[in-house]
Motif scaffolding. Structure first.
Motif, mmCIF file in Angstrom:
data_model
loop_
_atom_site.group_PDB
_atom_site.id
_atom_site.type_symbol
_atom_site.label_atom_id
_atom_site.label_comp_id
_atom_site.label_asym_id
_atom_site.label_seq_id
_atom_site.Cartn_x
_atom_site.Cartn_y
_atom_site.Cartn_z
ATOM 1 N N LEU A 560 0.830 -1.199 0.000
ATOM 2 C CA LEU A 560 0.000 0.000 0.000
ATOM 3 C C LEU A 560 0.869 1.255 0.000
ATOM 4 C CD1 LEU A 560 -2.902 1.142 0.250
ATOM 5 C CD2 LEU A 560 -2.576 1.127 2.710
ATOM 6 N N LEU A 561 1.866 1.298 0.864
ATOM 7 C CA LEU A 561 2.733 2.468 0.944
ATOM 8 C C LEU A 561 3.515 2.676 -0.345
ATOM 9 C CD1 LEU A 561 4.141 2.041 4.563
ATOM 10 C CD2 LEU A 561 2.587 3.820 3.791
ATOM 11 N N GLN A 562 3.895 1.591 -0.993
ATOM 12 C CA GLN A 562 4.703 1.710 -2.199
ATOM 13 C C GLN A 562 3.878 2.130 -3.408
ATOM 14 O OE1 GLN A 562 6.778 -1.862 -3.708
ATOM 15 N NE2 GLN A 562 8.598 -0.582 -3.812
ATOM 16 N N GLN A 563 2.638 1.708 -3.476
ATOM 17 C CA GLN A 563 1.844 1.938 -4.679
ATOM 18 C C GLN A 563 0.938 3.156 -4.601
ATOM 19 O OE1 GLN A 563 0.109 -1.704 -6.428
ATOM 20 N NE2 GLN A 563 1.299 -2.869 -4.952
ATOM 21 N N VAL A 564 0.693 3.665 -3.406
ATOM 22 C CA VAL A 564 -0.131 4.872 -3.260
ATOM 23 C C VAL A 564 0.780 6.000 -2.781
ATOM 24 C CG1 VAL A 564 -2.104 5.920 -2.110
ATOM 25 C CG2 VAL A 564 -2.161 3.493 -2.737
ATOM 26 N N ASN A 565 0.934 7.019 -3.621
ATOM 27 C CA ASN A 565 1.945 8.049 -3.379
ATOM 28 C C ASN A 565 1.818 8.730 -2.022
ATOM 29 O OD1 ASN A 565 3.168 7.625 -5.850
ATOM 30 N ND2 ASN A 565 1.893 9.123 -6.905
ATOM 31 N N ASP A 566 0.593 9.078 -1.629
ATOM 32 C CA ASP A 566 0.434 9.845 -0.391
ATOM 33 C C ASP A 566 -0.088 8.992 0.768
ATOM 34 O OD1 ASP A 566 -1.976 9.486 -1.602
ATOM 35 O OD2 ASP A 566 -2.659 11.563 -1.450
ATOM 36 N N ALA A 567 0.108 7.685 0.678
ATOM 37 C CA ALA A 567 -0.300 6.817 1.778
ATOM 38 C C ALA A 567 0.641 7.004 2.965
ATOM 39 C CB ALA A 567 -0.286 5.352 1.332
ATOM 40 N N ALA A 568 0.109 6.861 4.169
ATOM 41 C CA ALA A 568 0.906 7.064 5.376
ATOM 42 C C ALA A 568 0.365 6.216 6.509
ATOM 43 C CB ALA A 568 0.909 8.541 5.777
ATOM 44 N N ILE A 569 1.208 5.975 7.497
ATOM 45 C CA ILE A 569 0.818 5.251 8.709
ATOM 46 C C ILE A 569 1.053 6.155 9.896
ATOM 47 C CG2 ILE A 569 1.376 3.324 10.248
ATOM 48 C CD1 ILE A 569 2.195 1.707 7.838
ATOM 49 N N ASN A 570 0.062 6.280 10.741
ATOM 50 C CA ASN A 570 0.226 7.006 11.993
ATOM 51 C C ASN A 570 0.873 6.048 12.985
ATOM 52 O OD1 ASN A 570 -0.299 9.677 12.199
ATOM 53 N ND2 ASN A 570 -2.419 9.472 12.845
ATOM 54 N N GLY A 571 2.200 6.085 13.077
ATOM 55 C CA GLY A 571 2.917 5.106 13.872
ATOM 56 C C GLY A 571 3.404 5.640 15.198
ATOM 57 N N HIS A 572 4.057 4.756 15.972
ATOM 58 C CA HIS A 572 4.618 5.145 17.262
ATOM 59 C C HIS A 572 5.889 5.975 17.093
ATOM 60 C CE1 HIS A 572 1.830 2.584 19.421
ATOM 61 N NE2 HIS A 572 2.121 1.587 18.617
ATOM 62 N N THR A 573 6.544 5.858 15.925
ATOM 63 C CA THR A 573 7.756 6.633 15.679
ATOM 64 C C THR A 573 7.496 7.829 14.776
ATOM 65 O OG1 THR A 573 8.358 5.201 13.810
ATOM 66 C CG2 THR A 573 9.252 4.631 15.984
ATOM 67 N N GLY A 574 6.238 8.116 14.498
ATOM 68 C CA GLY A 574 5.885 9.266 13.674
ATOM 69 C C GLY A 574 4.942 8.861 12.564
ATOM 70 N N THR A 575 4.637 9.820 11.701
ATOM 71 C CA THR A 575 3.830 9.534 10.523
ATOM 72 C C THR A 575 4.770 8.998 9.451
ATOM 73 O OG1 THR A 575 2.271 11.290 11.057
ATOM 74 C CG2 THR A 575 2.294 10.500 8.790
ATOM 75 N N LEU A 576 4.518 7.766 9.028
ATOM 76 C CA LEU A 576 5.446 7.049 8.151
ATOM 77 C C LEU A 576 4.964 7.088 6.710
ATOM 78 C CD1 LEU A 576 5.964 3.873 10.381
ATOM 79 C CD2 LEU A 576 7.199 6.057 10.493
ATOM 80 N N THR A 577 5.853 7.476 5.814
ATOM 81 C CA THR A 577 5.571 7.461 4.379
ATOM 82 C C THR A 577 6.735 6.774 3.674
ATOM 83 O OG1 THR A 577 6.578 9.646 4.116
ATOM 84 C CG2 THR A 577 4.186 9.568 4.426
ATOM 85 N N MET A 578 6.515 6.377 2.427
ATOM 86 C CA MET A 578 7.542 5.647 1.687
ATOM 87 C C MET A 578 7.866 6.366 0.382
ATOM 88 S SD MET A 578 7.509 1.747 0.162
ATOM 89 C CE MET A 578 7.220 0.941 1.730
ATOM 90 N N THR A 579 9.159 6.423 0.060
ATOM 91 C CA THR A 579 9.566 6.954 -1.235
ATOM 92 C C THR A 579 9.405 5.878 -2.299
ATOM 93 O OG1 THR A 579 11.877 6.238 -1.043
ATOM 94 C CG2 THR A 579 11.294 8.372 -0.057
ATOM 95 N N GLN A 580 9.575 6.273 -3.551
ATOM 96 C CA GLN A 580 9.443 5.311 -4.639
ATOM 97 C C GLN A 580 10.521 4.238 -4.581
ATOM 98 O OE1 GLN A 580 9.401 7.641 -8.247
ATOM 99 N NE2 GLN A 580 7.225 8.113 -8.054
ATOM 100 N N THR A 581 11.638 4.542 -3.924
ATOM 101 C CA THR A 581 12.722 3.562 -3.831
ATOM 102 C C THR A 581 12.613 2.673 -2.604
ATOM 103 O OG1 THR A 581 14.122 5.194 -2.698
ATOM 104 C CG2 THR A 581 14.308 5.051 -5.102
ATOM 105 N N GLY A 582 11.524 2.816 -1.828
ATOM 106 C CA GLY A 582 11.296 1.918 -0.706
ATOM 107 C C GLY A 582 11.847 2.396 0.621
ATOM 108 N N SER A 583 12.293 3.652 0.714
ATOM 109 C CA SER A 583 12.781 4.187 1.982
ATOM 110 C C SER A 583 11.629 4.795 2.773
ATOM 111 C CB SER A 583 13.847 5.269 1.742
ATOM 112 O OG SER A 583 15.040 4.693 1.277
#
Length: 613
Positions: A560-583
């Motif tokens: 989900l994070l990899q295929q949807v550009n503005d997808a994010a997770i409200n996590g314990h370490t912050g709001t997490l997003t993924m770059t196109q390269t998987g970071s």
């Protein structure tokens, strides 16, 4: 007396006089090219025919847009000479204005345009301009903060233009609906008119209160499709929702947690392991009968050899390694047959192979976030204190690069070692040492003693202090000692030990710092449970525990994070997003020391498409 005769014939002289007194009459408004917006406006103001003047200005503004000069176009399009435009010139002006407002990210102008129109305005344009007009209108509404109107515009476009790709327009509609305030969305759902509007609003409202439970979200999406079988979105779901509906069936079932459980990184590895397992057992959506988690020690063996062994067995995902060297060993592979969620980042310049995701408590993320916050606070010139060493080099590079992007100037970056004379370091970064040297030079020049009172440089607006707590508690009072106590101080999470200690942290009062929700957030059910039954949930180990917990959440959502550009997770370490390269990148919370205790600062919360713990 001598008489001088003009050598020009009479008719020639008359022609010259007529030209001189005719002003702009010789200018052809259909072909004239203005050198500046001001010249165009002056010429238009001298034109007797208002409609000709307006057509001329619109042509010049369009030419500026074609050249990418939207600032010049804005100066023309916002001028009073175009405010009386009607009919086709009015429609052309609106189209051009929306394009420049979007390009310039001019929210004030977008709000003006949104206030003077309605969602059906784009229908006034010819069929060949209809999609462009609708998309510009939707983007203008979004820029103005009117996401519901943006979505309504796109829904109407889908109904009127068959040439538009259903997948593309449905993705855009959903990206706007997810940003609508819940109360506004509820009110609109109650009063919705029209089959398509009703369906979209009900879909958005249905997914608002699922607490990030992917299984629940998937069931609700399928249920909505069954309830609205004839709805366009039921036949072509937005990509994000299609992924959410399918993700529970594609989530990894056989997971290997590869961490160092012996050696110098053992305590970190065990904290991450405990966080991962705790989050798994706290996750009500986890299928206990199908999910198998195996823990493997990565200490004292090459990770690539371990990976080869694991990838030949029945494994769906490997979480680890924590060691940067182990992660680097995978970088030479073109693709990974078994996906890896690495708990660190590759060195700069190393390309990640397909199937490698990278996540960690990156100091570079915090440095970039500090630079962004400085720009948001309208601070343009700063001083910085950053430790020497490889870690400090990475922080300094990330900070200075992001400062350049955001238009903030680093007047001076002072590097230091913990054992240095911190008073001298502070004097150097504040410019006091240079001020004292100038006084000494003056004394030598004039041969007399001069009265000297050290003063810091006056051009700095803030200080970025990258320092551990024991060092930071010494730096902050020194700023006041050198008359710079009024400068705001920004710091990363390294400055806070992670546990309230008012008696020691009073020296850090007014320091603004960023840290993870696990440390700063008031309410965290997982943290409350973990603190009762486990050790190592506070301080630096607590941050690693939170990292392990988020690694579990990431393990379910990587596609989900990899295929949807503005997808994010409200996590314990912050709001997490993924770059196109998987970071994975993190956006943390902000706090300020008040009476030695951190108090969370309210900031604009990022839009998270995937929420929950």
């Amino acid at each position: 007396m001598m008489t001088y005769r003009n050598s020009l014939p009479t008719f020639t002289l008359l022609a010259v006089l007529i030209t001189l007194f005719s002003g702009c009459a010789s200018i052809n408004l259909d072909t004239h090219v203005a050198e500046t917006p001001e010249q165009a406006l002056t010429i238009a103001a001298d034109e007797n025919d208002p409609q000709s003047a307006q057509r001329y200005l619109l042509r010049i503004a369009s030419d500026y847009q074609t050249k990418g000069n939207h600032t010049a176009a804005r100066k023309i399009l916002r001028h009073d000479l175009l405010k009386s435009a009607e009919g086709q010139p009015l429609e052309q002006r609106r189209l051009l204005a929306m394009a420049s407002a979007i390009e310039l990210e001019d929210r004030g102008w977008a709000k003006e345009l949104a206030a003077t129109g309605n969602t059906e305005d784009f229908l006034n344009y010819p069929s060949d301009l209809l999609p462009r007009a609708a998309n510009l209108q939707a983007q203008t509404y979004a820029l103005a903060g009117k996401s519901l109107d943006a979505a309504t515009t796109l829904i109407l476009l889908g109904q009127t233009d068959s040439s538009t790709s259903p997948q593309s327009i449905h993705d855009k509609i959903w990206s706007q609906l997810k940003n609508v305030d819940s109360s506004e969305l509820q009110a609109s759902t109650n009063n919705a008119i029209g089959f398509e509007n009703q369906g979209w609003l009900e879909l958005a409202m249905t997914l608002r209160n699922t607490d990030g439970n992917l299984d629940a979200q998937g069931r609700l999406i399928r249920q909505w499709q069954n309830n609205w079988p004839g709805h366009p979105a039921a036949q072509t779901l937005p990509i994000e929702l299609a992924l959410m509906a399918d993700i529970s069936s594609s989530r990894p079932e056989n997971i290997v947690l590869a961490l160092p459980l012996n050696g110098p990184l053992a305590s970190a590895g065990k904290a991450i392991r405990d966080g991962f397992i705790a989050a798994y057992y706290n996750d009500t959506s986890a299928n206990r009968s199908k999910t198998d988690i195996r823990v493997v020690d990565t200490a004292n063996q090459p990770f690539r050899d371990l990976y080869s062994k694991l990838s030949s067995s029945k494994v769906d995902l490997i979480v680890g390694p924590l060691e940067k060297e182990g992660l680097t060993e995978l970088a030479d592979m073109n693709t990974l047959p078994v996906p890896v969620l690495g708990l660190n980042y590759l060195p700069a310049g190393r390309k990640a192979p397909n199937g490698l995701y990278q996540y960690g408590l990156s100091a570079e993320d915090e440095a970039r976030q500090i630079a962004e916050q400085l720009a948001e606070d309208n601070i343009t010139r700063i001083l910085a204190l950053i430790p020497n060493g490889e870690w400090g080099d990475r922080v300094a590079a990330a900070l200075t690069n992001k400062l350049q992007e955001t238009g903030v100037t680093a007047l001076h970056v002072q590097r230091f070692f913990p054992e240095d004379n911190l008073r001298a370091i502070t004097a150097d970064v504040l410019g006091v040492t240079a001020s004292r040297q100038r006084a000494i030079d003056v004394e030598r020049t004039i041969g007399l003693n001069v009265e000297f009172e050290p003063r810091p440089r006056q051009d700095a607006e803030a200080i970025v202090m990258v320092a551990a707590p024991t060092i930071a508690r010494q730096f902050k009072p020194l700023f006041a000692f050198y008359f710079a106590g009024n400068l705001p101080v920004y710091a990363p999470s390294i400055t806070y030990e992670g546990v309230p200690n008012p008696s020691r942290d009073r020296d850090l009062n007014n320091v603004i710092f960023t840290d993870i929700p696990w440390v700063l957030a008031e309410n965290s059910p997982l943290r409350s449970d973990a603190e009762q039954y486990l050790t190592g949930t506070k301080g630096q180990l607590g941050r690693l525990f939170a990292m392990g917990a988020d690694a579990w959440q990431l393990s379910k959502r990587l596609p989900l994070l990899q295929q949807v550009n503005d997808a994010a997770i409200n996590g314990h370490t912050g709001t997490l997003t993924m770059t196109q390269t998987g970071s994975i990148h993190r956006e943390q919370l902000w706090a300020k020391f008040v009476n030695g205790t951190p108090e969370i600062l309210e900031t604009k919360s990022p839009d998270a498409l995937v929420t929950g713990e």
